[in-house]
Write an enzyme that holds these catalytic residues in place. Structure first.
Site, short mmCIF file in Angstrom:
data_model
loop_
_atom_site.label_atom_id
_atom_site.label_comp_id
_atom_site.label_asym_id
_atom_site.label_seq_id
_atom_site.Cartn_x
_atom_site.Cartn_y
_atom_site.Cartn_z
CB SER A 24 -0.82 6.54 4.33
OG SER A 24 0.47 6.56 3.74
CG HIS A 50 -4.53 7.30 3.62
ND1 HIS A 50 -4.83 5.96 3.66
CD2 HIS A 50 -3.47 7.41 2.77
CE1 HIS A 50 -4.00 5.28 2.89
NE2 HIS A 50 -3.15 6.14 2.34
CE LYS A 92 -4.45 5.54 -0.84
NZ LYS A 92 -3.53 6.65 -1.00
C1 LIG Z 1 -2.51 6.83 -1.98
C2 LIG Z 1 -2.06 8.22 -1.98
C3 LIG Z 1 -1.95 8.93 -3.16
C4 LIG Z 1 -2.15 8.27 -4.50
O1 LIG Z 1 -3.49 8.09 -4.79
P1 LIG Z 1 -3.86 7.18 -6.05
O2 LIG Z 1 -5.27 7.56 -6.32
O3 LIG Z 1 -3.69 5.77 -5.62
O4 LIG Z 1 -2.94 7.56 -7.14
C5 LIG Z 1 -1.60 10.26 -3.11
N1 LIG Z 1 -1.34 10.86 -1.94
C6 LIG Z 1 -1.44 10.20 -0.77
C7 LIG Z 1 -1.17 10.93 0.51
C8 LIG Z 1 -1.79 8.86 -0.75
O5 LIG Z 1 -1.87 8.22 0.40
#
Ligand SMILES: *Cc1c(COP(=O)(O)O)cnc(C)c1O
Length: 400
Positions: free
Chosen positions: A182, A210, A241
């Site tokens: 990310s 992502h 996301k």
């Molecule tokens: C954002 C993210 C998470 C966490 O996800 P949430 O639903 O916000 O807890 C986990 N792994 C990766 C790779 C992320 O980018």
């Protein structure tokens, strides 16, 4: 203050002195391409609202309608009395969307990693982990008690070397990687990682937080993008996301999901996702299934913004996705840049250590399908103006 607690005051002072203290902005409007902060409308370039679904009326309507039938609270953990029919429906729809046999929904993407790793490996086992994996994968691996062996970022040959060095260990082995990284927007070379895992009898999991709603046909994620259906043991996803809501999920075979439901501690010891969350997520999956229009718009916006920023001479790294890192160097520089953007009406937070390595602090621009091309053209002009004033364009950019 007591002597024992002085470390708190000292650490806060250190964070501030080093420019690593995070100032949290409060958004006074709905999440969207434009938001209100401190009473003023600002262009939002830093949320993970990839498809603009966070405040989509179809999603909000579904949440309201389902509250009328099922209320809000789940009342319990999934395994006792917290599994309501919407939870089951969402899991079925997610599995269908991902092209897997089954899915299990948990409270967040973070929880999904904590749910996936410890049941698969434990003390005496090995995890092979990309050195730039997300904090939630790292924490899940630590929690499992397995020995963590890091391999060089996105390097299948590096992974093979580490696997080879432990090939005679009779324990369980798990390869774990982000799908899309990310902070840089680069994509894991998943076909080669899968081959390496298969060659050495290791399980493999990918955290597609992502990539969900971004990569693959209509946003079906990295496994779909590479046509690797059935060859990745565990796909971790987030609903927080591109899906625009909150929650996490794990996809795999019926047997794998059955097993994780029995073992995953966030499933056993933390209450289920609320009804409006589940309802909104159901609407999101349906929107994604119906049309790839939003996904295509996201990519078009990403391409446009990257082109403009490259033309202006910024160091935007090597992103392969709509994520656009604007690499600025020291944390203090990135913070000043962000503050000046804010004054010019652009909300784009600086990201520094420990989220990215020291000396590569950046502003990570997250474009969305909800942005208009004119928004992004104007944003690139503002970046250019500030970049010129701060000497961050062309040959002087980056300081890396
Ligand atoms: C954002 C993210 C998470 C966490 O996800 P949430 O639903 O916000 O807890 C986990 N792994 C990766 C790779 C992320 O980018």
């Amino acid at each position: 203050m007591s002597v024992e607690k002085r470390f708190i005051t000292e650490e806060l002072a250190r964070l501030k002195a080093e420019g690593l203290y995070t100032t949290i902005r409060t958004i006074e409007s709905a999440q969207g391409p434009w938001v209100t902060i401190e009473g003023r409308r600002r262009l939002n370039l830093c949320s993970n609202n990839y498809l603009g679904l966070c405040s989509d009326s179809r999603i909000c309507d579904r949440a309201r309608a389902m509250i009328d039938v099922f209320g809000v609270g789940p009342g319990a953990v999934r395994t006792i009395a917290g599994t309501l029919s919407p939870h089951v429906e969402l899991e079925r729809k997610l599995a269908e969307f991902k092209g897997t046999e089954a899915s299990m929904v948990v409270q967040s993407g973070f929880c999904a990693n904590l749910s996936a790793v410890p049941p698969l490996v434990g003390k005496g086992d090995l995890v092979f982990s990309d050195e730039l994996n997300h904090a939630s994968i790292i924490d899940a691996c630590r929690l499992s008690g397995a020995t963590i062996l890091r391999y060089p970022h996105n390097s299948p040959s590096g992974l093979r070397e580490v696997l080879e060095s432990r090939k005679d260990d009779p324990c369980r082995k798990l390869v774990a990687t982000d799908g899309v990284f990310s902070m840089d927007g680069d994509v894991a070379p998943l076909p080669d990682l899968v081959e390496a895992a298969e060659a050495y009898g290791a399980m493999i999991m990918v955290d597609d937080a992502h990539g969900e709603g971004v990569l693959g046909r209509g946003g079906r994620g990295i496994v779909d993008h590479f046509g690797l259906h059935g060859r990745v043991d565990v796909e971790v996803g987030t609903l927080s996301k591109a899906f625009g809501v909150v929650g996490g999920f794990i996809s795999g075979t019926v047997e794998m999901i059955d097993y994780l439901r029995q073992k995953a501690r966030p499933n056993l010891f933390s209450s289920a996702l609320t009804i409006p969350d589940v309802a909104a997520n159901l609407a999101s999956v349906e929107i994604l299934k119906e049309s790839d229009e939003l996904v295509r718009k996201l990519w078009a916006n990403g391409r446009l913004f990257k082109e403009l920023m490259k033309k202006h001479g910024f160091d935007i790294g090597h992103s392969e996705t709509p994520i656009t890192p604007v690499i600025l160097g020291e944390a203090s520089v990135a913070k000043e840049f962000s503050a000046r953007l804010f004054e010019e009406g652009i909300f784009a937070q600086a990201i520094a250590f420990p989220t990215v390595p020291k000396g590569s602090a950046r502003i990570r621009v997250m474009v969305s399908a909800a942005h208009e091309p004119a928004d992004l053209e104007r944003a690139a002009e503002v970046f250019e103006k500030i970049g010129r004033e701060m000497g961050k364009l062309g040959a002087t950019a980056g300081n890396r």
